[in-house]
Write an enzyme that holds these catalytic residues in place. Structure first.
Site, PDB file in Angstrom:
ATOM      1  CG  ASN A   1      -1.710   1.248   1.376  1.00 46.63           C
ATOM      2  OD1 ASN A   1      -1.785   2.047   0.440  1.00 46.63           O
ATOM      3  ND2 ASN A   1      -2.323   1.456   2.532  1.00 46.63           N
TER       4      ASN A   1
ATOM      5  CE  LYS B   1      -0.271   3.507   4.542  1.00 53.50           C
ATOM      6  NZ  LYS B   1      -0.348   3.650   5.966  1.00 53.50           N
TER       7      LYS B   1
ATOM      8  CG  HIS C   1      -5.965   2.072   4.648  1.00 54.12           C
ATOM      9  ND1 HIS C   1      -5.590   3.133   5.442  1.00 54.12           N
ATOM     10  CD2 HIS C   1      -4.954   1.180   4.707  1.00 54.12           C
ATOM     11  CE1 HIS C   1      -4.393   2.880   5.955  1.00 54.12           C
ATOM     12  NE2 HIS C   1      -3.982   1.695   5.522  1.00 54.12           N
TER      13      HIS C   1
ATOM     14  CD  GLU D   1      -3.244   5.864   6.223  1.00 51.55           C
ATOM     15  OE1 GLU D   1      -3.104   5.882   4.986  1.00 51.55           O
ATOM     16  OE2 GLU D   1      -2.400   5.355   6.991  1.00 51.55           O
TER      17      GLU D   1
ATOM     18  CD  GLU E   1      -3.749  -2.310   7.076  1.00 50.38           C
ATOM     19  OE1 GLU E   1      -2.586  -2.545   6.743  1.00 50.38           O
ATOM     20  OE2 GLU E   1      -4.363  -1.299   6.713  1.00 50.38           O
TER      21      GLU E   1
ATOM     22  N   GLY F   1       1.782   2.466  10.732  1.00 51.93           N
ATOM     23  CA  GLY F   1       2.762   3.546  10.629  1.00 51.93           C
ATOM     24  C   GLY F   1       3.383   3.967  11.950  1.00 51.93           C
TER      25      GLY F   1
ATOM     26  CB  SER G   1       4.390  -1.530  12.352  1.00 51.20           C
ATOM     27  OG  SER G   1       3.968  -0.191  12.539  1.00 51.20           O
TER      28      SER G   1
HETATM   29  P1  PGA Z   1       2.451   0.424   7.695  1.00 51.34           P
HETATM   30  O1  PGA Z   1       1.066   0.677   6.950  1.00 51.34           O
HETATM   31  O2  PGA Z   1       3.016  -0.881   7.197  1.00 51.34           O
HETATM   32  O3  PGA Z   1       3.307   1.600   7.329  1.00 51.34           O
HETATM   33  O4  PGA Z   1       2.156   0.380   9.159  1.00 51.34           O
HETATM   34  C1  PGA Z   1       0.164  -0.377   6.705  1.00 51.34           C
HETATM   35  C2  PGA Z   1      -1.070   0.145   6.028  1.00 51.34           C
HETATM   36  O5  PGA Z   1      -1.501   1.266   6.325  1.00 51.34           O
HETATM   37  O6  PGA Z   1      -1.660  -0.534   5.170  1.00 51.34           O
END
Ligand code: PGA
Length: 246
Positions: A11, A13, A95, A97, A163, A169, A205
């Site tokens: 992903n 983003k 997601h 976000e 998630e 993140g 993460s």
């Molecule tokens: P990350 O993001 O691996 O940076 O924690 C995962 C995601 O948002 O899909």
């Protein structure tokens, strides 16, 4: 959906220009370990660059989000039908976000996933609890609602990405016990909703150093990766780890 396969999904983003996306794809090999499905979710504006740098490479890709309608007077939105024309097979839906920054609800998630399935795309539906919800013992209630309201009417041609919002993140990965417990719950719940076997990926993460322990868990069918998917070296390392786990 097959749960004998394992998935490693990037992903990106709002990262990687078309030029950067092409450079990333040039580092990918033509084939990946057998049974590992490699997916890339670039930003919409870099989708064509990913599509055109695929050549004969065996990865799949899709949008991170799209509008419910496929064409018309919807200034600024992206069409699943166009993504499909560019060779997309997937779409990321719900997601965290999208949910927290853009106010997407389980109702939106379901509508988008239904539209995707109608067009022959596979929705990868993201669910997960916030830290506050986990600390107040609401994790399973939250996931239950997200699954019950998000999946009504969908066929089994989908993938779930668990998630935990607090792990995205942050560098704070869920423990193997937490992941195993939640994934087992998701599998049981989707079955009770009348769906067939659904692959469940973990995201939050994921890095080459924590991936081996997580992929060994029987309920983990792969990863959805943000930060560590931006560098081809760590992304390829994750694919290798998942390939060796079988
Ligand atoms: P990350 O993001 O691996 O940076 O924690 C995962 C995601 O948002 O899909």
């Amino acid at each position: 959906m097959s749960t004998t396969k394992k998935y490693v999904a990037a992903n990106w983003k709002l990262n990687k220009s078309p030029k950067e996306a092409r450079s990333f794809c040039s580092h990918l090999p033509a084939v990946f370990p057998e049974q590992v499905e490699v997916l890339i979710f670039p930003s919409a504006i870099s989708l064509e660059a990913v599509s055109s740098s695929r050549d004969n490479k065996h990865f799949q890709f899709g949008l991170q989000n799209a509008y419910l309608e496929t064409s018309g007077a919807f200034t600024g939105e992206n069409s699943m039908a166009v993504a499909k024309e560019l060779g997309s097979q997937w779409i990321l839906v719900g997601h965290s976000e999208r949910r927290t920054l853009f106010g997407e609800t389980d109702f939106d998630v379901r509508a988008k996933a239904l539209k995707a399935q109608e067009l022959g795309l596979i929705p990868m539906i993201c669910i997960g609890e916030t830290l506050e919800e986990r600390e107040s013992q609401k994790t399973f209630r939250v996931l239950e609602t997200q699954l019950e309201q998000g999946l009504v009417g969908l066929s089994s041609r989908l993938v779930i990405a668990y998630e935990p919002v607090w792990a995205i993140g942050t560098g704070r990965v869920a423990t193997e016990e937490q992941v195993q417990e939640v994934h087992a719950y998701i599998k049981e719940k989707t079955q009770s909703l009348g769906l067939g076997p659904i692959p469940v990926l973990y995201g939050g993460s994921v890095k080459p150093d924590n991936a081996p322990g997580l992929i060994r868990l029987s309920s983990v069918d792969g990863f959805l990766v943000g930060g560590a998917s931006l560098d081809p070296k760590s992304f390829l390392r994750l694919i290798e780890i998942v390939g060796q786990s079988e």
